[in-house]
Write an enzyme that holds these catalytic residues in place. Sequence first.
Site, PDB file in Angstrom:
ATOM      1  N   ASP A  86       0.858  -1.189   0.000  1.00 47.47           N
ATOM      2  CA  ASP A  86       0.000   0.000   0.000  1.00 47.47           C
ATOM      3  C   ASP A  86       0.894   1.239   0.000  1.00 47.47           C
ATOM      4  O   ASP A  86       1.843   1.343   0.788  1.00 47.47           O
ATOM      5  CB  ASP A  86      -0.908  -0.022   1.246  1.00 47.47           C
ATOM      6  CG  ASP A  86      -2.015   1.015   1.165  1.00 47.47           C
ATOM      7  OD1 ASP A  86      -1.707   2.209   0.974  1.00 47.47           O
ATOM      8  OD2 ASP A  86      -3.184   0.643   1.309  1.00 47.47           O
ATOM      9  N   ILE A  87       0.574   2.167  -0.892  1.00 53.68           N
ATOM     10  CA  ILE A  87       1.436   3.353  -1.066  1.00 53.68           C
ATOM     11  C   ILE A  87       1.351   4.314   0.126  1.00 53.68           C
ATOM     12  O   ILE A  87       2.280   5.089   0.365  1.00 53.68           O
ATOM     13  CB  ILE A  87       1.077   4.059  -2.398  1.00 53.68           C
ATOM     14  CG1 ILE A  87       2.247   4.839  -2.951  1.00 53.68           C
ATOM     15  CG2 ILE A  87      -0.160   4.922  -2.276  1.00 53.68           C
ATOM     16  CD1 ILE A  87       2.095   5.208  -4.412  1.00 53.68           C
ATOM     17  N   ASN A 129     -12.497  -3.338   3.257  1.00 51.69           N
ATOM     18  CA  ASN A 129     -13.549  -2.317   3.222  1.00 51.69           C
ATOM     19  C   ASN A 129     -14.420  -2.574   2.001  1.00 51.69           C
ATOM     20  O   ASN A 129     -13.904  -2.612   0.879  1.00 51.69           O
ATOM     21  CB  ASN A 129     -12.920  -0.917   3.135  1.00 51.69           C
ATOM     22  CG  ASN A 129     -11.992  -0.625   4.303  1.00 51.69           C
ATOM     23  OD1 ASN A 129     -12.287  -0.994   5.435  1.00 51.69           O
ATOM     24  ND2 ASN A 129     -10.867   0.013   4.039  1.00 51.69           N
ATOM     25  N   GLN A 182     -14.458   2.205   1.781  1.00 45.88           N
ATOM     26  CA  GLN A 182     -13.758   1.787   0.560  1.00 45.88           C
ATOM     27  C   GLN A 182     -13.525   3.003  -0.335  1.00 45.88           C
ATOM     28  O   GLN A 182     -14.469   3.734  -0.648  1.00 45.88           O
ATOM     29  CB  GLN A 182     -14.571   0.726  -0.197  1.00 45.88           C
ATOM     30  CG  GLN A 182     -13.830   0.171  -1.409  1.00 45.88           C
ATOM     31  CD  GLN A 182     -14.575  -0.980  -2.091  1.00 45.88           C
ATOM     32  OE1 GLN A 182     -15.718  -1.262  -1.777  1.00 45.88           O
ATOM     33  NE2 GLN A 182     -13.910  -1.635  -3.022  1.00 45.88           N
ATOM     34  N   HIS A 241     -10.330  -5.600  -2.569  1.00 41.22           N
ATOM     35  CA  HIS A 241      -8.972  -5.884  -2.098  1.00 41.22           C
ATOM     36  C   HIS A 241      -8.968  -6.125  -0.599  1.00 41.22           C
ATOM     37  O   HIS A 241      -9.801  -5.598   0.130  1.00 41.22           O
ATOM     38  CB  HIS A 241      -8.013  -4.730  -2.435  1.00 41.22           C
ATOM     39  CG  HIS A 241      -8.474  -3.405  -1.911  1.00 41.22           C
ATOM     40  ND1 HIS A 241      -9.432  -2.643  -2.560  1.00 41.22           N
ATOM     41  CD2 HIS A 241      -8.148  -2.717  -0.789  1.00 41.22           C
ATOM     42  CE1 HIS A 241      -9.648  -1.539  -1.860  1.00 41.22           C
ATOM     43  NE2 HIS A 241      -8.880  -1.567  -0.778  1.00 41.22           N
ATOM     44  N   HIS A 270      -6.614  -5.807   2.850  1.00 35.67           N
ATOM     45  CA  HIS A 270      -5.433  -5.193   3.461  1.00 35.67           C
ATOM     46  C   HIS A 270      -4.836  -6.184   4.465  1.00 35.67           C
ATOM     47  O   HIS A 270      -5.587  -6.772   5.258  1.00 35.67           O
ATOM     48  CB  HIS A 270      -5.814  -3.956   4.287  1.00 35.67           C
ATOM     49  CG  HIS A 270      -6.435  -2.847   3.509  1.00 35.67           C
ATOM     50  ND1 HIS A 270      -5.749  -1.695   3.204  1.00 35.67           N
ATOM     51  CD2 HIS A 270      -7.678  -2.680   2.992  1.00 35.67           C
ATOM     52  CE1 HIS A 270      -6.551  -0.864   2.530  1.00 35.67           C
ATOM     53  NE2 HIS A 270      -7.736  -1.442   2.399  1.00 35.67           N
TER      54      HIS A 270
HETATM   55  P1  5GP Z   1      -9.660   1.225   0.689  1.00 34.62           P
HETATM   56  O1  5GP Z   1     -10.063   2.313   1.628  1.00 34.62           O
HETATM   57  O2  5GP Z   1     -10.299   1.373  -0.665  1.00 34.62           O
HETATM   58  O3  5GP Z   1      -9.865  -0.136   1.293  1.00 34.62           O
HETATM   59  O4  5GP Z   1      -8.097   1.385   0.533  1.00 34.62           O
HETATM   60  C1  5GP Z   1      -7.437   1.641  -0.659  1.00 34.62           C
HETATM   61  C2  5GP Z   1      -5.951   1.645  -0.368  1.00 34.62           C
HETATM   62  O5  5GP Z   1      -5.263   1.715  -1.596  1.00 34.62           O
HETATM   63  C3  5GP Z   1      -5.481   2.823   0.484  1.00 34.62           C
HETATM   64  O6  5GP Z   1      -4.903   2.335   1.690  1.00 34.62           O
HETATM   65  C4  5GP Z   1      -4.462   3.525  -0.400  1.00 34.62           C
HETATM   66  O7  5GP Z   1      -3.352   3.977   0.296  1.00 34.62           O
HETATM   67  C5  5GP Z   1      -4.105   2.477  -1.437  1.00 34.62           C
HETATM   68  N1  5GP Z   1      -3.777   3.028  -2.742  1.00 34.62           N
HETATM   69  C6  5GP Z   1      -4.504   3.943  -3.443  1.00 34.62           C
HETATM   70  N2  5GP Z   1      -3.923   4.206  -4.626  1.00 34.62           N
HETATM   71  C7  5GP Z   1      -2.801   3.431  -4.683  1.00 34.62           C
HETATM   72  C8  5GP Z   1      -1.782   3.267  -5.668  1.00 34.62           C
HETATM   73  O8  5GP Z   1      -1.772   3.893  -6.724  1.00 34.62           O
HETATM   74  N3  5GP Z   1      -0.797   2.383  -5.386  1.00 34.62           N
HETATM   75  C9  5GP Z   1      -0.770   1.668  -4.216  1.00 34.62           C
HETATM   76  N4  5GP Z   1       0.250   0.814  -4.037  1.00 34.62           N
HETATM   77  N5  5GP Z   1      -1.710   1.817  -3.263  1.00 34.62           N
HETATM   78  C10 5GP Z   1      -2.715   2.677  -3.494  1.00 34.62           C
END
Ligand code: 5GP
Length: 136
Positions: free
Chosen positions: A30-31, A86, A93, A99, A101
């Site tokens: 995660d970035i 999420n 989300q 996805h 985590h």
């Molecule tokens: P969500 O809240 O949708 O479960 O989390 C999405 C996750 O994706 C976040 O923790 C965010 O930091 C990560 N993320 C978003 N864009 C990118 C990206 O371009 N590259 C990577 N490696 N992670 C990303």
Amino acid sequence: MEDCIFCKIADGKIPAAKIYEDGKIISFLDIMPANKGHCLIVPKKHAQTLTEMGDEDLAALIKAAKKVASALSLSFGNGSFNIVMNNGKEAGQIVNHAHIHIIPRFQKDRLRLKWSHLKYEGDEIKEYAEKIRKFI
Ligand code: 5GP
Ligand code: ZN
């Protein structure tokens, strides 16, 4: 999905710190990690949430999660990690491609995943169970 960031990563169109890949799954860091080493496990086939995923992709997802969690623990972790998924806007989300985590946990880290507990009144718990059971 043309505008989906995780589809683009799965297709190799934008870079990511990749950890694992097989025919159905890709995993990368995660970035913006909750803790350093925070990994994402992503099905290559686009689906918005867990309930939209096919059973074979789901099986591959959880197997890959185990593989990555074990590697995290063996590399620099201590065997403690949270798995978070999420699903939907209200659940937080942000990237609308399903996805998981995997977040390594450390003593005295600053991550807080605890929630306050509610209470069911009277037979409410039975009513909730009954409502859900009807759709199983
Ligand atoms: P969500 O809240 O949708 O479960 O989390 C999405 C996750 O994706 C976040 O923790 C965010 O930091 C990560 N993320 C978003 N864009 C990118 C990206 O371009 N590259 C990577 N490696 N992670 C990303
Ligand atoms: Zn996608």
